[in-house]
Design a protein around this motif. Structure first.
Motif, PDB file in Angstrom:
ATOM      1  N   GLY A  43      70.485 -90.803  -2.318  1.00 47.45           N
ATOM      2  CA  GLY A  43      70.972 -90.579  -0.961  1.00 47.45           C
ATOM      3  C   GLY A  43      71.298 -91.933  -0.355  1.00 47.45           C
ATOM      4  N   LYS A  44      71.414 -91.963   0.984  1.00 49.00           N
ATOM      5  CA  LYS A  44      71.722 -93.219   1.674  1.00 49.00           C
ATOM      6  C   LYS A  44      70.697 -94.286   1.265  1.00 49.00           C
ATOM      7  N   GLY A  45      71.177 -95.448   0.852  1.00 51.76           N
ATOM      8  CA  GLY A  45      70.241 -96.495   0.419  1.00 51.76           C
ATOM      9  C   GLY A  45      70.169 -96.628  -1.091  1.00 51.76           C
ATOM     10  N   ALA A 119      59.369 -73.773   2.478  1.00 49.40           N
ATOM     11  CA  ALA A 119      59.828 -75.040   3.037  1.00 49.40           C
ATOM     12  C   ALA A 119      59.632 -76.165   2.014  1.00 49.40           C
ATOM     13  N   CYS A 120      58.990 -77.252   2.419  1.00 46.34           N
ATOM     14  CA  CYS A 120      58.857 -78.408   1.518  1.00 46.34           C
ATOM     15  C   CYS A 120      57.830 -78.160   0.417  1.00 46.34           C
ATOM     16  N   ALA A 121      57.120 -77.039   0.470  1.00 43.98           N
ATOM     17  CA  ALA A 121      56.180 -76.682  -0.598  1.00 43.98           C
ATOM     18  C   ALA A 121      56.808 -75.689  -1.581  1.00 43.98           C
ATOM     19  N   SER A 154      72.200 -86.757   8.730  1.00 40.87           N
ATOM     20  CA  SER A 154      70.744 -86.619   8.857  1.00 40.87           C
ATOM     21  C   SER A 154      70.339 -85.887  10.142  1.00 40.87           C
ATOM     22  N   ARG A 155      71.133 -86.018  11.209  1.00 43.68           N
ATOM     23  CA  ARG A 155      70.775 -85.322  12.456  1.00 43.68           C
ATOM     24  C   ARG A 155      70.963 -83.802  12.291  1.00 43.68           C
ATOM     25  N   THR A 156      72.110 -83.405  11.720  1.00 42.91           N
ATOM     26  CA  THR A 156      72.319 -81.962  11.490  1.00 42.91           C
ATOM     27  C   THR A 156      71.267 -81.452  10.510  1.00 42.91           C
ATOM     28  N   ASP A 175      66.100 -83.321  17.926  1.00 44.69           N
ATOM     29  CA  ASP A 175      66.949 -82.919  16.778  1.00 44.69           C
ATOM     30  C   ASP A 175      66.207 -83.214  15.477  1.00 44.69           C
ATOM     31  N   PHE A 176      65.485 -84.315  15.468  1.00 51.23           N
ATOM     32  CA  PHE A 176      64.664 -84.652  14.292  1.00 51.23           C
ATOM     33  C   PHE A 176      63.278 -84.017  14.518  1.00 51.23           C
ATOM     34  N   THR A 177      63.252 -82.693  14.352  1.00 51.60           N
ATOM     35  CA  THR A 177      62.055 -81.941  14.734  1.00 51.60           C
ATOM     36  C   THR A 177      60.829 -82.375  13.933  1.00 51.60           C
ATOM     37  N   PHE A 178      61.006 -82.553  12.622  1.00 47.86           N
ATOM     38  CA  PHE A 178      59.820 -82.915  11.819  1.00 47.86           C
ATOM     39  C   PHE A 178      59.337 -84.332  12.074  1.00 47.86           C
ATOM     40  N   PRO A 179      60.228 -85.325  12.150  1.00 41.80           N
ATOM     41  CA  PRO A 179      59.713 -86.633  12.582  1.00 41.80           C
ATOM     42  C   PRO A 179      58.974 -86.525  13.924  1.00 41.80           C
ATOM     43  N   PRO A 234      63.125 -99.183  13.044  1.00 39.47           N
ATOM     44  CA  PRO A 234      63.636 -98.645  14.307  1.00 39.47           C
ATOM     45  C   PRO A 234      62.983 -97.335  14.739  1.00 39.47           C
ATOM     46  N   GLU A 235      62.791 -97.217  16.064  1.00 41.58           N
ATOM     47  CA  GLU A 235      62.436 -95.918  16.641  1.00 41.58           C
ATOM     48  C   GLU A 235      63.740 -95.145  16.773  1.00 41.58           C
ATOM     49  N   PHE A 236      63.728 -93.845  16.527  1.00 40.49           N
ATOM     50  CA  PHE A 236      65.000 -93.111  16.546  1.00 40.49           C
ATOM     51  C   PHE A 236      64.949 -91.762  17.246  1.00 40.49           C
ATOM     52  N   LEU A 237      63.759 -91.353  17.698  1.00 42.45           N
ATOM     53  CA  LEU A 237      63.693 -90.063  18.390  1.00 42.45           C
ATOM     54  C   LEU A 237      64.282 -90.189  19.800  1.00 42.45           C
ATOM     55  N   CYS A 251      59.282 -92.758   7.441  1.00 42.88           N
ATOM     56  CA  CYS A 251      59.786 -91.403   7.133  1.00 42.88           C
ATOM     57  C   CYS A 251      60.164 -91.243   5.675  1.00 42.88           C
ATOM     58  N   SER A 252      60.011 -89.998   5.191  1.00 40.32           N
ATOM     59  CA  SER A 252      60.566 -89.646   3.889  1.00 40.32           C
ATOM     60  C   SER A 252      62.085 -89.646   3.995  1.00 40.32           C
ATOM     61  N   GLN A 253      62.733 -89.612   2.832  1.00 43.18           N
ATOM     62  CA  GLN A 253      64.189 -89.742   2.794  1.00 43.18           C
ATOM     63  C   GLN A 253      64.892 -88.393   2.807  1.00 43.18           C
ATOM     64  N   VAL A 254      66.141 -88.446   3.185  1.00 45.74           N
ATOM     65  CA  VAL A 254      67.031 -87.286   3.067  1.00 45.74           C
ATOM     66  C   VAL A 254      67.711 -87.431   1.706  1.00 45.74           C
ATOM     67  N   SER A 255      67.205 -86.705   0.724  1.00 45.10           N
ATOM     68  CA  SER A 255      67.597 -86.976  -0.675  1.00 45.10           C
ATOM     69  C   SER A 255      68.205 -85.758  -1.342  1.00 45.10           C
ATOM     70  N   VAL A 328      50.269 -86.970  -3.165  1.00 47.55           N
ATOM     71  CA  VAL A 328      50.095 -86.233  -1.919  1.00 47.55           C
ATOM     72  C   VAL A 328      51.395 -86.258  -1.129  1.00 47.55           C
ATOM     73  N   HIS A 329      51.492 -85.352  -0.169  1.00 46.76           N
ATOM     74  CA  HIS A 329      52.755 -85.116   0.532  1.00 46.76           C
ATOM     75  C   HIS A 329      52.908 -86.098   1.694  1.00 46.76           C
ATOM     76  N   ASP A 330      53.498 -87.251   1.401  1.00 44.78           N
ATOM     77  CA  ASP A 330      53.680 -88.290   2.427  1.00 44.78           C
ATOM     78  C   ASP A 330      55.053 -88.141   3.073  1.00 44.78           C
TER      79      ASP A 330
HETATM   80  N1  ACO Z   1      68.106 -98.630  15.656  1.00 50.29           N
HETATM   81  C1  ACO Z   1      68.095 -97.624  16.570  1.00 50.29           C
HETATM   82  N2  ACO Z   1      68.363 -96.341  16.252  1.00 50.29           N
HETATM   83  C2  ACO Z   1      68.650 -96.070  14.988  1.00 50.29           C
HETATM   84  C3  ACO Z   1      68.681 -97.057  13.992  1.00 50.29           C
HETATM   85  C4  ACO Z   1      68.400 -98.384  14.378  1.00 50.29           C
HETATM   86  N3  ACO Z   1      68.415 -99.400  13.502  1.00 50.29           N
HETATM   87  N4  ACO Z   1      68.970 -96.466  12.824  1.00 50.29           N
HETATM   88  C5  ACO Z   1      69.121 -95.160  13.083  1.00 50.29           C
HETATM   89  N5  ACO Z   1      68.915 -94.921  14.384  1.00 50.29           N
HETATM   90  C6  ACO Z   1      68.951 -93.640  15.080  1.00 50.29           C
HETATM   91  C7  ACO Z   1      70.304 -93.329  15.606  1.00 50.29           C
HETATM   92  O1  ACO Z   1      70.137 -92.895  16.945  1.00 50.29           O
HETATM   93  C8  ACO Z   1      70.802 -92.145  14.763  1.00 50.29           C
HETATM   94  O2  ACO Z   1      71.270 -91.178  15.611  1.00 50.29           O
HETATM   95  P1  ACO Z   1      72.830 -90.691  15.644  1.00 50.29           P
HETATM   96  O3  ACO Z   1      72.830 -89.420  14.839  1.00 50.29           O
HETATM   97  O4  ACO Z   1      73.072 -90.446  17.067  1.00 50.29           O
HETATM   98  O5  ACO Z   1      73.667 -91.776  15.021  1.00 50.29           O
HETATM   99  C9  ACO Z   1      69.533 -91.602  14.110  1.00 50.29           C
HETATM  100  O6  ACO Z   1      68.547 -92.624  14.169  1.00 50.29           O
HETATM  101  C10 ACO Z   1      69.735 -91.251  12.651  1.00 50.29           C
HETATM  102  O7  ACO Z   1      70.412 -92.310  12.052  1.00 50.29           O
HETATM  103  P2  ACO Z   1      70.959 -92.262  10.581  1.00 50.29           P
HETATM  104  O8  ACO Z   1      71.800 -93.456  10.318  1.00 50.29           O
HETATM  105  O9  ACO Z   1      71.553 -90.922  10.356  1.00 50.29           O
HETATM  106  O10 ACO Z   1      69.591 -92.429   9.848  1.00 50.29           O
HETATM  107  P3  ACO Z   1      69.260 -92.407   8.354  1.00 50.29           P
HETATM  108  O11 ACO Z   1      70.293 -91.668   7.586  1.00 50.29           O
HETATM  109  O12 ACO Z   1      68.916 -93.781   7.915  1.00 50.29           O
HETATM  110  O13 ACO Z   1      67.944 -91.522   8.412  1.00 50.29           O
HETATM  111  C11 ACO Z   1      65.882 -90.817   9.207  1.00 50.29           C
HETATM  112  C12 ACO Z   1      66.751 -92.012   8.854  1.00 50.29           C
HETATM  113  C13 ACO Z   1      66.398 -90.171  10.463  1.00 50.29           C
HETATM  114  C14 ACO Z   1      64.482 -91.312   9.407  1.00 50.29           C
HETATM  115  C15 ACO Z   1      65.960 -89.801   8.039  1.00 50.29           C
HETATM  116  O14 ACO Z   1      65.638 -90.436   6.841  1.00 50.29           O
HETATM  117  C16 ACO Z   1      65.059 -88.595   8.251  1.00 50.29           C
HETATM  118  O15 ACO Z   1      65.378 -87.705   9.033  1.00 50.29           O
HETATM  119  N6  ACO Z   1      63.928 -88.523   7.512  1.00 50.29           N
HETATM  120  C17 ACO Z   1      62.985 -87.417   7.607  1.00 50.29           C
HETATM  121  C18 ACO Z   1      63.431 -86.226   6.791  1.00 50.29           C
HETATM  122  C19 ACO Z   1      62.547 -85.041   7.049  1.00 50.29           C
HETATM  123  O16 ACO Z   1      62.224 -84.727   8.173  1.00 50.29           O
HETATM  124  N7  ACO Z   1      62.161 -84.319   5.977  1.00 50.29           N
HETATM  125  C20 ACO Z   1      61.273 -83.184   6.073  1.00 50.29           C
HETATM  126  C21 ACO Z   1      59.889 -83.662   6.139  1.00 50.29           C
HETATM  127  S1  ACO Z   1      58.752 -82.411   6.653  1.00 50.29           S
HETATM  128  C22 ACO Z   1      57.806 -82.037   5.249  1.00 50.29           C
HETATM  129  O17 ACO Z   1      58.041 -82.532   4.184  1.00 50.29           O
HETATM  130  C23 ACO Z   1      56.655 -81.095   5.360  1.00 50.29           C
END
Ligand code: ACO
Length: 432
Positions: A43-45, A119-121, A154-156, A175-179, A234-237, A251-255, A328-330
Motif C-alpha cells: 500500500g502507500k509507503g 471484521a478484522c478477525a 484512506s478517508r473513504t 471519518d477515521f472511526t477506528f483511529p 502527525p495528528e489527523f483526526l 496506526c496500522s496500515q491500509v494494506s 497480537v492485534h496491534d
Molecule cells: N499532518 C497533518 N495531517 C495529516 C498528515 C500530516 N503530516 N498526514 C495526513 N494527515 C491527515 C490529513 O488531514 C488527511 O486528511 P484528508 O483526507 O483530508 O487529506 C488524513 O490525515 C489522511 O491522510 P492520508 O494521506 O490519506 O493518510 P495515509 O494514507 O498516510 O493514512 C492513516 C494514514 C489515516 C493513519 C491510515 O493509515 C489509517 O487510517 N490507518 C488505520 C486503518 C484502520 O483503521 N484499520 C482498522 C483497524 S481496527 C481493527 O483492526 C480492529
C-alpha cells in the motif's frame, strides 16, 4: 456475552482436556498447521506499489497457489475452504467470496467453501473454523484471508471500516472511526494511569517498524521510524477531543494482501507427504464475541480478549509466562498495550513498561509481532488473522530470515481482534 458464536465451543486438541465440555468432544482429533503462504502486504509507503495492479482475484490465486506449493498439499485433496474477508462489498464492490477461490486451481471447483466475517478477525475465524472442520472429520482444510483496501482513499476506507463498529452510534466520532475509537481507549488509559505518556505508546510503533524493516513482506519494510519520528507523528483526526490521543505513526496500515494456511489431521499430514516435525500442532483455539451495541465498563481494559484468551489458556493448562512468542492485534499502539494486559503478559497499567523494557522485542523474553505486526507488516483486514498463525509457524520452523528469533519458539499464541474488542479469535500453537 463472550460465548463463542455459531454454537461453537472451545476446542482443545492434542490431549489437553478442555474445561468446558464441547459438543464435539467425542470427535476431537489432533490438528496441525502444515504451513501456507503470505503475499507481500502493500500500500502507500511500499516501494513499487501500484494502485489497481492486483485485485481480490489475484490475491486469492497468489496466496492459495503459494500454500499448495509450500506445503505439498494437493488441491484435489482439499476437503473444505474458509474465506476470511471483511468488506469486499465496500472496498471492491464484490461479495460472495466463498466462490472466489476456484480461480486459484480448477480442482477447487465445487469444493465446500464459505466466507466467514467478523471484521478484522475474519481471518482468525476462518482458521478457527478450519480447525473445527478437522476435529469433525476433514483431513485437509484451507483457510484463506484476503482484503484489498487501496481501491478507496484512506478517508473513504475509514468510513467503510466503521461498519465494524456500532455504525449508527459511533461513525459520527470521526471519518477515521477506528483511529478515533482507539484514541478514546488511549485517552481513558492515560487518565487511569497518569504516569504513562503518549511517548510511551510510540515505543510500540518503534518496535513494529524495526521488525518490519527486517521483513521483506512487510508493507512498511523500507520506512524507518526511530523514536523521535514515532513520537512526533502527525495528528489527523478532526474530533478535537480525541485528536491528541492517536498519531499516524501509531496506526496500522491500509494494506492489500492475502494469506492462505493449510490445516491437517494426522491423515492429512500423510496425504501431504509431511512428517509431524514439518508442521506445528494446534494446542487449542477459541473465539468469542462482546456486545456490539454498548461500550465496555472500562475502556482501559479489553474484556472480550481477556475472557477468550484466559478461557483458552486455562483449558490448555498454559500460563502466559509459558509462551515463547505471540502475535497480537496491534491495529493501534494502544491496542498492543491493552492486549499485553488482557493476555496476562503485563499487569494492568504496566503494558508500556513491558515494551520499553525490550521484553517483547525480537531479542526479548517474549517477542511479540516479530514480522512487524499490523503497524508495519500491514493490515489487509481479512488476511491478518491467517497471516498471524503463519508467522508463528514460520518462527517455529526457522523460516523468518533476518527477523528469525535466536532460539526457535516452542509455544506460541495468536490473538486476532474484530472491531473495538468486539470479537476475539485466539489460537495456541506448539512446535513439533
Ligand atoms: N499532518 C497533518 N495531517 C495529516 C498528515 C500530516 N503530516 N498526514 C495526513 N494527515 C491527515 C490529513 O488531514 C488527511 O486528511 P484528508 O483526507 O483530508 O487529506 C488524513 O490525515 C489522511 O491522510 P492520508 O494521506 O490519506 O493518510 P495515509 O494514507 O498516510 O493514512 C492513516 C494514514 C489515516 C493513519 C491510515 O493509515 C489509517 O487510517 N490507518 C488505520 C486503518 C484502520 O483503521 N484499520 C482498522 C483497524 S481496527 C481493527 O483492526 C480492529
Amino acid at each position: 456475552l463472550i460465548r463463542p458464536v455459531l454454537k461453537t465451543q472451545l476446542l482443545c486438541c492434542s490431549g489437553f482436556q478442555p474445561l468446558l465440555t464441547s459438543g464435539l468432544a467425542a470427535m476431537l482429533r489432533k490438528v496441525f498447521l502444515a504451513g501456507g503462504h503470505v503475499t507481500p502486504f502493500v500500500g502507500k509507503g511500499s516501494p513499487n506499489f501500484q494502485k489497481g495492479l492486483k485485485g481480490l482475484k489475484e490475491y486469492f490465486a497468489e496466496s492459495i497457489q503459494g500454500a499448495f506449493r509450500e506445503t505439498g498439499a494437493k488441491p484435489e485433496a482439499i476437503d473444505r475452504i474458509y474465506v476470511g474477508n471483511f468488506a469486499g462489498e465496500l472496498f471492491n464492490s464484490q461479495g460472495h467470496l466463498g466462490a472466489a477461490v476456484a480461480a486459484a486451481h480448477p480442482a477447487l471447483l465445487h469444493r465446500p467453501s464459505m466466507r466467514v466475517e467478523a471484521a478484522c478477525a475474519s481471518g482468525g475465524l476462518a482458521c478457527a473454523e478450519a480447525v473445527r472442520a478437522i476435529c469433525a472429520g476433514d483431513d485437509i482444510v484451507l483457510a484463506v484471508g484476503v482484503e484489498v483496501q487501496t481501491e478507496a482513499d484512506s478517508r473513504t476506507g475509514g468510513t467503510y471500516l466503521a461498519r465494524a463498529a456500532d455504525f449508527k452510534r459511533q461513525s459520527g466520532l470521526d471519518d477515521f472511526t477506528f483511529p478515533a475509537l482507539f484514541a478514546r481507549r488511549a485517552k481513558a488509559y492515560l487518565e487511569k494511569y497518569p504516569e504513562v505518556k503518549m511517548a510511551d505508546l510510540a515505543t510500540v510503533g518503534v518496535k513494529a517498524y524495526s521488525n518490519g524493516n527486517k521483513n521483506p513482506l512487510a508493507h512498511m519494510h523500507s520506512v524507518k521510524r526511530p523514536l523521535e519520528k514515532a513520537v512526533a507523528g502527525p495528528e489527523f483526526l478532526k474530533n478535537e477531543e480525541l485528536k491528541p490521543f492517536v498519531r499516524a505513526t501509531h496506526c496500522s496500515q491500509v494494506s492489500d494482501g492475502g494469506a492462505a494456511a493449510i490445516f491437517v489431521s494426522e491423515e492429512g499430514l500423510r496425504k501431504c507427504g509431511l512428517s509431524k516435525h514439518q508442521a506445528v500442532e494446534i494446542v487449542a483455539t477459541d473465539y468469542g464475541a462482546g456486545d456490539l451495541w454498548s461500550d465496555p465498563e472500562d475502556l482501559a481494559v479489553m474484556d472480550t480478549t481477556r475472557a477468550v484468551v484466559s478461557r483458552m489458556l486455562a483449558s490448555a493448562g498454559v500460563k502466559p509466562s509459558d509462551l515463547d512468542v505471540a502475535e497480537v492485534h496491534d491495529c493501534f499502539a494502544i491496542a498492543e498495550i491493552l492486549m499485553y494486559e488482557a493476555i496476562g503478559l503485563a499487569p494492568p497499567g504496566k503494558g508500556t513498561e513491558l515494551v520499553k523494557s525490550g521484553a517483547t522485542s525480537l531479542e526479548g523474553k517474549i517477542p511479540v509481532n516479530t514480522g512487524g505486526g499490523l503497524i508495519s507488516f500491514g493490515h489487509p483486514v481479512g488476511a491478518t488473522g491467517v497471516k498471524q498463525v503463519l508467522e508463528i509457524y514460520r518462527q517455529m520452523k526457522g523460516l523468518c530470515g533476518d527477523y528469525q528469533m535466536k532460539s526457535q519458539p516452542n509455544l506460541g499464541l495468536c490473538v486476532n481482534m474484530g472491531g473495538d474488542d468486539k470479537t476475539c479469535s485466539a489460537m495456541l500453537l506448539r512446535n513439533t
